[in-house]
Design an enzyme around this catalytic site. Structure first.
Site, mmCIF file in Angstrom:
data_model
loop_
_atom_site.group_PDB
_atom_site.id
_atom_site.type_symbol
_atom_site.label_atom_id
_atom_site.label_comp_id
_atom_site.label_asym_id
_atom_site.label_seq_id
_atom_site.Cartn_x
_atom_site.Cartn_y
_atom_site.Cartn_z
ATOM 1 C CG ASP A 1 -2.044 -0.993 1.128
ATOM 2 O OD1 ASP A 1 -2.156 -1.646 0.073
ATOM 3 O OD2 ASP A 1 -2.812 -1.124 2.096
ATOM 4 C CB ALA A 2 3.881 2.167 1.951
ATOM 5 C CB SER B 1 -11.701 6.312 -3.067
ATOM 6 O OG SER B 1 -10.560 5.887 -2.371
ATOM 7 C CG LEU B 2 -12.178 7.913 2.572
ATOM 8 C CD1 LEU B 2 -11.811 7.192 3.857
ATOM 9 C CD2 LEU B 2 -12.975 9.164 2.883
ATOM 10 C CD GLU C 1 -15.653 6.059 10.661
ATOM 11 O OE1 GLU C 1 -16.505 5.468 11.325
ATOM 12 O OE2 GLU C 1 -15.851 6.485 9.509
ATOM 13 C CE LYS D 1 -7.980 4.196 4.513
ATOM 14 N NZ LYS D 1 -7.639 2.815 4.101
ATOM 15 C CG ASP E 1 -5.492 -2.913 5.318
ATOM 16 O OD1 ASP E 1 -6.034 -2.624 4.234
ATOM 17 O OD2 ASP E 1 -4.316 -3.314 5.409
ATOM 18 C CE1 TYR F 1 -17.519 3.370 4.509
ATOM 19 C CE2 TYR F 1 -16.455 1.361 5.243
ATOM 20 C CZ TYR F 1 -16.831 2.209 4.227
ATOM 21 O OH TYR F 1 -16.519 1.906 2.918
ATOM 22 C CE LYS G 1 -3.401 4.367 4.146
ATOM 23 N NZ LYS G 1 -3.296 4.347 2.676
ATOM 24 C CB CYS H 1 27.973 -25.072 12.224
ATOM 25 S SG CYS H 1 28.119 -23.488 13.095
ATOM 26 C CB CYS I 1 32.250 -24.199 14.453
ATOM 27 S SG CYS I 1 30.850 -25.311 14.708
ATOM 28 C CB CYS J 1 25.877 -25.950 15.628
ATOM 29 S SG CYS J 1 27.645 -26.200 15.901
ATOM 30 C CB CYS K 1 29.806 -23.377 17.982
ATOM 31 S SG CYS K 1 29.047 -22.416 16.645
#
Length: 750
Positions: free
Chosen positions: A46-47, A95-96, A124, A126, A128, A259, A347, A441, A444, A460, A466
């Site tokens: 989303d970002a 939408s918003l 209120e 939001k 998701d 809402y 947001k 590992c 070691c 290990c 180790c």
């Protein structure tokens, strides 16, 4: 023309550059808009989408001629899928607009108050989830539809009817008669708990499929495809709601919160808040978290409160929606083609992003557990830059279906360690490759193996030698939950256990900690390592970063060396439970360590006790008792204890003088910041009086002690009717016991 003015005018070259970028951005945004809204298969977070959209809008603000009707900035939702019948909304489901900073929120509020002075705000959460429109005629649910493009949605009525929260018929109310016609707008979501269970079930099924595929590969048979993991609750809810078979939707534990209202006949509220009261009275699922406030400062306080508490509610939230409460004012302000002017979404910083999985490496922890972790293209999430994320074990890597080179979803909630949720399969190019767990590992070279039958994790077995295990054990021993030695952080622990010089490290095992001297510290040079992965850090030239850790250029002690030795000496008197916890005995954490310290009061007495005696201690049990005995039976473990004894470490718990055991049988939960107390200090004060401290609230909890900024435990206490104590009540509990404290308990809110 004035030269200064002329210099500010966009040139034809500026416009051509902007138009070219606009064309690229518009196509990119449109692709992601459809993937998100129509296909439920986003390949960016989303970002990232918000950032693309903001850049596109910025170009259109600079060059308004680019803002055409077919621009994605003017669209709502996505195209309607051909999987479902198309239905028209009686009133568009818009939408918003978004605000990402206080400045943007303030700018919106200033524009509003110019036209509607003294307007009240309704705040209120939001949610998701997936926007859904419910249509009722004479109180009967006749249709459920997705947002679609805002005007036309997908008919998902059979699936909506499976959601327990959605009434098939509205209940008449004396104050609010059921209207003749009503569109109800809301959000369908999957709770965090249901989402985790859904993905856990899929992961378990993928583990079964992976095991089956290994056998099929040996037999030359076609392999079965793994089930895709859902990236987040929103995608899970959307995918569940768009099932062709409503019986499948019914299995997915969906919920809904309404809402707002769209078109209506026979119902005309004066305020948004009045509309919510009516919706609730008819049996519709409304939020309990909305609030009407008078000032922008109160809006900011609400935003700040739920930023801190965003994980205390049952569903995922990605911000706060602010609306003008007056319906008349809403009409006066009107809407653009895509969003109402009277509302905005603030947001929060994203807790989930997508990035490239560069590699999968393996680290070894203090108990020898080999853990795959993701090496990522650095990305900012939850307010910090993330470059590494956990992948738990080799089976989880396989079950999640992630490949090296994948674009992956990364999640980081608050202080939680970043985690790779799953791959974005739609972004694959074919160049990705499968992760293969190493057989040895990485530090070691010892062969990795399960330490017990049925153990999923590889470990290990070279526990004593180790270097990774020693480094991690020492860092844990000296950390906050154990000896709490200030000045002995991760880099210092690396310096003591893995110095570049001298060849023999001053700390060969934990027993050497209390024998440190200045002569042992001053020669140390060390390669700096990353605390998250244990990998060496490098200079700009690509060389390992080497520092002389405890000596300055003249060979004299740095302040950190002087401070370290003083704090190590002080740690010889540390509480017994911290000493036990620091031994890295498998299964023994702070809770069991405290229980053993309280019961025996002496380290020697604990190791002398029979297994049955240890198991009988409340909070210990057979598994931990066996682990304690097994640990002490190892020769070099006993050598650690003897080295500490010789160095003067105190093995006995000093009894608390003058403290009455007045909290026997009392269970306390502590939440928030308690004035005058650290969290550990408050918990120890309860335990020393014979009480128990729990991390979760239940009907068996005696009291919940609440400080500033409490989390979800406070809300659960209210729900269950558990007595709540503030600072004064807690003092009364410690001083005079449970009966006296009940008189100081806060009234449980209605």
């Amino acid at each position: 023309m004035n030269a200064d003015v002329a210099a500010d005018q966009p040139t034809p070259d500026d416009f051509e550059t902007a138009r070219a970028r606009h064309d690229v951005l518009a196509a990119e945004v449109e692709k992601h808009r459809q993937l998100y809204n129509r296909d439920d298969a986003p390949i960016i977070s989303d970002a990232e989408y918000d950032a693309l959209m903001r850049e596109l809008m910025g170009l259109e603000d600079a060059f308004p001629v680019l803002r055409t009707q077919d621009s994605p900035t003017q669209a709502v939702g996505g195209d309607v899928s051909e999987l479902f019948a198309a239905v028209q909304h009686a009133e568009p489901l818009l939408s918003l607009d978004n605000a990402f900073s206080d400045e943007e929120l303030s700018s919106w509020a200033e524009r509003i108050t110019e036209e509607v002075p003294d307007a009240a705000y309704l705040c209120e959460l939001k949610i998701d989830g997936l926007a859904v429109n419910l249509t009722y005629e004479n109180g009967v649910l006749i249709r459920g539809a997705t947002r679609g493009d805002g005007r036309t949605g997908e008919d998902i009525t059979p699936n909506v009817r499976t959601i327990a929260d959605v009434p098939h018929r509205l209940t008449a109310s004396g104050e609010f008669p059921v209207p003749e016609f009503l569109e109800v707008r809301g959000e369908v979501y999957m709770s965090a708990q249901s989402f985790e269970k859904l993905n856990a079930d899929r992961m378990a099924e993928n583990e079964r499929i992976s095991a089956l595929n290994e056998q099929r590969a040996k037999e030359g048979k076609r392999q079965q495809k793994l089930l895709p993991m859902y990236a987040n609750p929103r995608n899970a809810a959307a995918g569940s709601l768009r099932q062709k078979d409503s019986a499948e939707t019914a299995k997915r534990s969906l919920s809904m919160t309404v809402y707002g209202v769209g078109a209506r006949r026979g119902f005309e509220p004066d305020r948004q808040s009045e509309g919510y009261a009516a919706l609730k009275s008819w049996g519709l699922p409304t939020s309990t978290h909305w609030k009407v406030v008078e000032t922008l400062d109160e809006v900011r306080a609400y935003i700040g409160e739920y930023h801190e508490r965003r994980h205390s509610v049952v569903h995922e939230i990605d911000g706060v929606v602010i609306k003008i409460d007056s319906i008349a004012a809403q009409r006066r302000l009107g809407s653009t083609t895509r969003a109402p002017r009277w509302a905005i979404a603030f947001k929060y910083p994203p807790e989930e992003v997508t990035t490239r999985l560069r590699d999968i490496l393996v680290s070894v922890g203090r108990t020898g557990r080999a853990t795959p972790y993701a090496v990522l293209e650095p990305v900012r999430v939850a307010g910090s830059e993330v470059e590494f994320a956990t992948l738990h074990n080799q089976d989880v890597v396989k079950a999640k279906g992630v490949l090296i080179g994948d674009r992956v979803v990364v999640r980081k909630a608050g202080d939680v360690i970043p985690e790779v949720v799953g791959p974005v399969e739609g972004a694959r190019t074919g160049d990705e490759r499968e992760f293969v767990m190493p057989a040895e590992c990485p530090e070691c070279g010892t062969a990795l193996r399960p330490m017990s039958e049925g153990d999923i994790d590889l470990r290990c077995p070279n526990a004593r030698s180790c270097p990774a295990q020693l480094r991690e054990r020492l860092a844990y021993l000296t950390g906050r939950s154990c000896l709490d030695i200030d000045g002995l952080g991760y880099v210092a622990c690396t310096a003591l256990t893995q110095p570049l010089e001298p060849k023999t490290p001053p700390v060969g095992d934990e027993g050497d900690l209390f024998d440190l001297t200045m002569d042992k510290l001053l020669p140390i040079k060390v390669v700096v390592r990353d605390p998250d992965t244990g990998l060496p850090k490098h200079t700009d030239d690509g060389e390992p970063k080497v520092v002389s850790f405890f000596a300055n250029d003249r060979g004299e002690p740095k302040e950190n060396a002087i401070k370290l030795l003083a704090n190590v000496e002080k740690a010889k008197q540390q509480q017994l439970w911290r000493l036990i916890n620091g031994l890295s005995i498998r299964h023994v954490g702070p809770v069991a360590a405290r229980a053993l310290a309280v019961e025996f009061g002496d380290l020697d007495a604990i190791f002398a006790a029979e297994e049955e005696r240890l198991a009988a201690v409340d909070g210990v049990g057979p598994t931990i008792a066996a682990a304690v005995r097994q640990w002490y039976e190892v020769d070099w473990h006993r050598e650690i204890i003897e080295k500490w004894r010789a160095a003067g470490v105190v093995f006995q718990e000093e009894p608390a003088e003058g403290v009455a055991k007045n909290l026997a049988g009392v269970t306390v939960v502590i939440t928030g910041t308690l004035e005058g107390w650290t969290r550990d200090g408050a918990a120890d004060a309860v335990r020393v009086r014979g009480g128990k401290v729990s991390g979760s609230v239940s009907k068996k909890t005696s009291f919940v002690v609440v400080g500033e900024s409490p989390g979800s435990k406070y809300e659960k206490a209210v729900k269950l009717g558990v007595p709540i104590l503030g600072t004064e009540g807690f003092a009364e509990l410690l001083e005079n016991g449970a009966e006296a404290a009940r008189a100081k308990a806060e009234p449980v809110p209605e």
